[in-house]
Design a protein around this motif. Structure first.
Motif, PDB file in Angstrom:
ATOM      1  N   UNK B 552       0.819  -1.220   0.000  1.00 30.96           N
ATOM      2  CA  UNK B 552       0.000   0.000   0.000  1.00 30.96           C
ATOM      3  C   UNK B 552       0.854   1.272   0.000  1.00 30.96           C
ATOM      4  N   UNK B 553       2.163   1.116  -0.221  1.00 34.29           N
ATOM      5  CA  UNK B 553       3.044   2.279  -0.025  1.00 34.29           C
ATOM      6  C   UNK B 553       2.704   3.453  -0.948  1.00 34.29           C
ATOM      7  N   UNK B 554       2.243   3.175  -2.161  1.00 30.43           N
ATOM      8  CA  UNK B 554       1.951   4.297  -3.080  1.00 30.43           C
ATOM      9  C   UNK B 554       0.776   5.131  -2.564  1.00 30.43           C
ATOM     10  N   UNK B 555      -0.405   4.516  -2.308  1.00 31.47           N
ATOM     11  CA  UNK B 555      -1.491   5.356  -1.764  1.00 31.47           C
ATOM     12  C   UNK B 555      -1.160   5.950  -0.396  1.00 31.47           C
ATOM     13  N   UNK B 556      -0.436   5.195   0.439  1.00 30.14           N
ATOM     14  CA  UNK B 556      -0.092   5.741   1.765  1.00 30.14           C
ATOM     15  C   UNK B 556       0.760   6.997   1.634  1.00 30.14           C
ATOM     16  N   UNK B 557       1.712   6.944   0.705  1.00 32.03           N
ATOM     17  CA  UNK B 557       2.609   8.083   0.511  1.00 32.03           C
ATOM     18  C   UNK B 557       1.834   9.308   0.014  1.00 32.03           C
ATOM     19  N   UNK B 558       0.892   9.074  -0.904  1.00 28.17           N
ATOM     20  CA  UNK B 558       0.131  10.195  -1.479  1.00 28.17           C
ATOM     21  C   UNK B 558      -0.840  10.764  -0.443  1.00 28.17           C
ATOM     22  N   UNK B 559      -1.634   9.901   0.177  1.00 32.27           N
ATOM     23  CA  UNK B 559      -2.655  10.394   1.107  1.00 32.27           C
ATOM     24  C   UNK B 559      -2.039  11.090   2.322  1.00 32.27           C
ATOM     25  N   UNK B 560      -0.948  10.514   2.809  1.00 36.56           N
ATOM     26  CA  UNK B 560      -0.359  11.108   4.022  1.00 36.56           C
ATOM     27  C   UNK B 560       0.301  12.450   3.730  1.00 36.56           C
ATOM     28  N   UNK B 561       0.550  12.737   2.447  1.00 38.22           N
ATOM     29  CA  UNK B 561       1.213  14.013   2.125  1.00 38.22           C
ATOM     30  C   UNK B 561       0.214  15.156   1.991  1.00 38.22           C
ATOM     31  N   UNK B 562      -1.064  14.844   2.058  1.00 39.53           N
ATOM     32  CA  UNK B 562      -2.074  15.873   1.771  1.00 39.53           C
ATOM     33  C   UNK B 562      -2.433  16.695   3.018  1.00 39.53           C
ATOM     34  N   UNK B 563      -2.426  18.006   2.815  1.00 37.57           N
ATOM     35  CA  UNK B 563      -2.775  18.895   3.927  1.00 37.57           C
ATOM     36  C   UNK B 563      -4.251  18.720   4.294  1.00 37.57           C
ATOM     37  N   UNK B 564      -5.089  18.433   3.292  1.00 37.30           N
ATOM     38  CA  UNK B 564      -6.516  18.229   3.545  1.00 37.30           C
ATOM     39  C   UNK B 564      -6.750  17.071   4.507  1.00 37.30           C
ATOM     40  N   UNK B 565      -5.978  15.998   4.336  1.00 32.72           N
ATOM     41  CA  UNK B 565      -6.092  14.843   5.241  1.00 32.72           C
ATOM     42  C   UNK B 565      -5.670  15.239   6.656  1.00 32.72           C
ATOM     43  N   UNK B 566      -4.612  16.016   6.726  1.00 24.86           N
ATOM     44  CA  UNK B 566      -4.125  16.475   8.028  1.00 24.86           C
ATOM     45  C   UNK B 566      -5.181  17.302   8.732  1.00 24.86           C
TER      46      UNK B 566
END
Lengths: 124, 697
Positions: B552-566
């Motif tokens: 899952x490293x690709x989606x994890x890397x993308x989602x965790x980088x998003x300020x909106x998610x934060x």
């Protein structure tokens, strides 16, 4: 660089240019209007107040018009630079130097080998 | 200072370190023997013996963190610590002797200057409020190689000085040749102006500090003349991406106990982390000039991670290095994305591996040799973990494919059964989990005992955040492990890394970038999982916590980088830090200043990154740039002719036609810049003018 509120918007020059006397009469030709816009942008970047900028641009265009067969933009910019003069500004970003020394320290990364060379090999 | 009498703390430190070594040793011994018992042949085969040895190294590594955290708990819960350095100035007025002048250094290299100057202004204003500004000067020390960013730095410096009316207090220096990178940048400052100051406080490009903390640091140095370096413990704040918020939360919750633990064992032999620290300049200049290591990079040449080495040299010279673990008001930012974090780790990995070449250098204190080893292990441990997993997989496959030998050669009463006890394995796993996660729970306990839960959004929010953080760290651990293993491996193979600027804004990672960086890990995990699933299914299930995050490293890397998610997690009261509940004035100023800078109207339609074009076109920037250049240099006719050709090229084809080298060549020549400025403004052609942002409406 930061803009102050007393400066002209870039396109404001066009409206005021319509009423300015220029080298070819009360209405400027396209070339001279372009020159005037260039002058106004330059003055805006220098944060010149609007009224003063209008005066300077008009004077620069008038002086440029005196040249024989001038290129309007070049001549007007030259005239403006003459009018503005070269302001002698001295900005120092660093304090005066007060030099000192910082030399790389010498380190012995293999002290056991140095010890061996110094004490064992020498005895042989 | 070399020959100094022993200090009382040294005896205590020796006792504490011996205790720590004993605890780590016995914990590791017990766990390793248990590990040997878990294996089918009790560690009797060469493969199993290797597994046990690698496990022992890994367990010792995690035990260090565990015991350090427990000692941190002891320090934090005890009301009195006679060795804390902040105690030496407790209750004093914010006074400093006028001769104790301090330079605050902000080394930059291709950084976002809006952010750098906003941080500098926030610190300046905070210092001004203490009334002790007159003892401090600021230096922006640029190593920037990008010509566009160089001009942007000059503009930012000028605007900052104008805004603060601080032309005599905030200075800017651009270095042409970046010898020895950051350490060379600081050394260059020391050689030029070091004699004007008694101390220097080194910042990172994203550092912000409270004025009171800066004054206190100078006071502590004045009070303790044996101290050569005093390091603060910076708190991570001000980022919004999910991964950054998780890191900030960890830093706030687990960090204090961990650094208190470091202080417990290190005392005056502490770390220097390269920023948010105060340094006594005279001994630094005398004893901390870094040598070149023999050989080529990555393990030879310039010392990249200079801070640990400088601390070791300072200590070797007889000065102490302390960690002011309880001094607040020191902030930094964490990388906003996993990829940025990994890029930074790659540089650190190379730097820390280089330290191993100094491990046996003459005259260094054992504590600093241990720090070199500790720094290298931070990355080598990943490779060891990878090795452990690979060997375990090999053992699992071998056990399936080989013919069992129940009656080995020799006399034996009973047949030999290769037995594997899942319960024992579970016990070992539980023990490892306790070693890894108990410090986290104890950190929460300290916060609850001290009544600080509200600063983290309440007790429920704090506990929920810790639970989610544990899931996050478990998910990211295998991804980091794989990358760190690769970094160690390629460093040992002799591959070098660049040392450019960092992206510090919350821009996020695109799917394309994530795919480019993580495809290899995903593929490795897929093959690994498939083989184990087909060959040894029970071992496959044991390893799913490794495979799943890697897959899952690709989606994890993308989602965790998003300020909106934060921000979404913030709305759920997760990963809240005290600075988000009550923002310190310094950070408040920083954020409002950044907003103001974004709102400023731009006259020239040139992009922000077009610094060179701005220096050519904008009369004020052109004049500023020429003012800051060295003057009175005559160049050879051939060079002058080449520069005229460059001018013609720039004029005809626009600034985009010039290479970085060509832009720099023109920027270094004051006369060329003046002439180019004049020629661009006098250019009559509309096309040519438009390339410089002078298009007519």
């Amino acid at each position: 660089m930061k803009n102050s509120s007393d400066t002209l918007p870039a396109k404001g020059a066009e409206a005021s240019a319509q009423n300015q006397p220029g080298p070819s009469g009360p209405l400027l030709s396209d070339d001279w209007r372009l020159a005037r816009e260039r002058l106004m942008l330059y003055l805006e970047l220098l944060r010149t107040p609007r009224q003063r900028a209008d005066e300077l641009a008009a004077e620069a265009i008038r002086q440029a018009g005196l040249e024989t067969r001038p290129n309007p933009v070049s001549a007007a910019m030259r005239a403006l630079r003459e009018l503005l003069g070269e302001e002698k500004v001295r900005i120092a970003s660093m304090p005066p130097l007060n030099r000192g020394a910082m030399v790389p320290v010498e380190i012995d990364r293999q002290p056991w080998w140095t010890f061996f060379k110094k004490h064992i090999l020498r005895k042989k | 200072m070399n020959n100094v009498s022993k200090q009382p703390w040294e005896k205590t430190a020796r006792r504490r370190r011996l205790l720590m070594i004993a605890l780590i040793f016995f914990t590791t011994l017990i766990a390793s023997s248990y590990m040997a018992d878990v294996l089918p042949h009790k560690g009797a085969t060469p493969l199993e013996l290797t597994i046990v040895i690698v496990f022992a190294a890994l367990f010792a590594w995690i035990s260090i963190g565990f015991w350090e955290s427990l000692s941190g708990l002891y320090v934090l819960l005890r009301r009195y610590d006679r060795f804390t350095i902040t105690r030496t100035v407790a209750g004093q007025e914010l006074e400093i002797a006028p001769e104790a002048r301090t330079a605050i250094l902000v080394p930059v290299c291709n950084e976002d200057m809006a952010r750098v100057c906003a941080g500098l202004k926030a610190t300046y204003k905070s210092l001004e409020a203490t009334g002790r500004l007159d003892c401090f000067d600021f230096f922006i020390l640029s190593d920037t190689g990008n010509p566009d960013l160089w001009v942007a730095e000059e503009i930012a410096w000028y605007e900052t000085c104008k805004e603060l009316t601080a032309f005599d207090r905030v200075f800017y220096r651009h270095r042409r040749v970046n010898i020895k990178r950051k350490s060379g940048n600081i050394a260059d400052f020391c050689r030029r102006w070091g004699r004007n100051y008694r101390y220097m406080i080194v910042f990172d490009a994203d550092s912000v500090m409270a004025g009171t903390s800066l004054v206190r640091m100078a006071q502590m140095m004045e009070q303790n003349p044996r101290v050569g370096i005093l390091q603060t413990s910076p708190l991570a704040a001000n980022k919004e991406s999910l991964i950054a918020r998780v890191q900030q939360f960890s830093n706030h919750v687990y960090g204090p106990m961990f650094v208190a633990g470091l202080h417990f064992t290190q005392l005056g032999d502490s770390h220097f982390w390269g920023h948010n620290a105060i340094i006594r300049i005279a001994p630094f200049m005398e004893h901390c000039g870094l040598p070149q290591l023999p050989g080529k990079p990555p393990l030879g040449g310039e010392i990249m991670s200079h801070d640990f080495v400088e601390a070791a040299f300072m200590r070797k010279a007889g000065y102490e290095v302390w960690l002011a673990y309880d001094l607040g008001g020191s902030y930094e930012e964490v990388p906003p994305t996993l990829l940025e974090e990994l890029k930074r780790d790659r540089r650190w990995c190379q730097g820390n591996m280089q330290h191993m070449r100094l491990l046996f250098a003459e005259g260094l204190f054992p504590a600093h040799r241990a720090l070199f080893l500790h720094g290298a292990m931070a990355y080598v441990s990943a490779l060891l973990w990878f090795l452990f997993l690979s060997l375990s997989t090999a053992e699992a496959i071998y056990e399936v494919v080989r013919e069992p030998v129940y009656f080995p050669a020799g006399r034996s009463l009973f047949p030999q059964w290769p037995v594997w006890h899942p319960l024992w394995a579970l016990t070992l796993l539980a023990t490892t989990a306790i070693i890894l996660f108990l410090p986290k729970l104890l950190s929460v306990l300290v916060i609850l005992i001290k009544g600080r839960a509200r600063q983290f959004g309440g007790a429920a929010g704090l506990l929920a955040s810790v639970a989610v953080e544990v899931i996050f760290s478990t998910l990211f651990a295998p991804i980091r492990m794989l990358f760190h293993s690769k970094f160690v491996f390629v460093t040992l193979l002799g591959q070098q890394v660049g040392w450019g600027g960092q992206q510090r804004s919350d821009l996020g990672t695109t799917w394309g970038e994530a795919l480019r960086f993580h495809w290899f890990g995903t593929a490795v995990a897929f093959v690994w999982a498939a083989v184990l699933y087909l060959v040894n299914r029970s071992f496959f299930w044991w390893n799913t916590p490794i495979f799943i995050p890697l897959l899952l490293s690709i989606p994890l890397s993308v989602w965790s980088s998003r300020a909106g998610m934060g921000r979404a997690f913030r709305r759920m009261s997760l990963f809240v830090i005290p600075e988000e509940i009550a923002m310190p004035p310094e950070l408040e100023f920083l954020n409002s200043d950044l907003e103001q800078q974004q709102a400023r109207r731009v006259v020239l339609p040139l992009p922000d990154e077009a610094g060179f074009a701005r220096a050519v076109v904008d009369p004020q920037v052109n004049r500023l740039h020429r003012c800051l250049l060295r003057t009175g240099r005559k160049v050879a006719p051939s060079i002058a002719a080449r520069r005229r050709e460059l001018q013609d090229k720039a004029l005809a084809m626009g600034p985009g036609s010039l290479s970085v080298k060509e832009k720099k060549e023109l920027l270094y020549d004051s006369q060329c810049m003046e002439e180019l400025h004049r020629r661009v403004w006098e250019a009559a052609g509309q096309v040519s003018a438009a390339q410089w942002g002078l298009a007519s409406g």
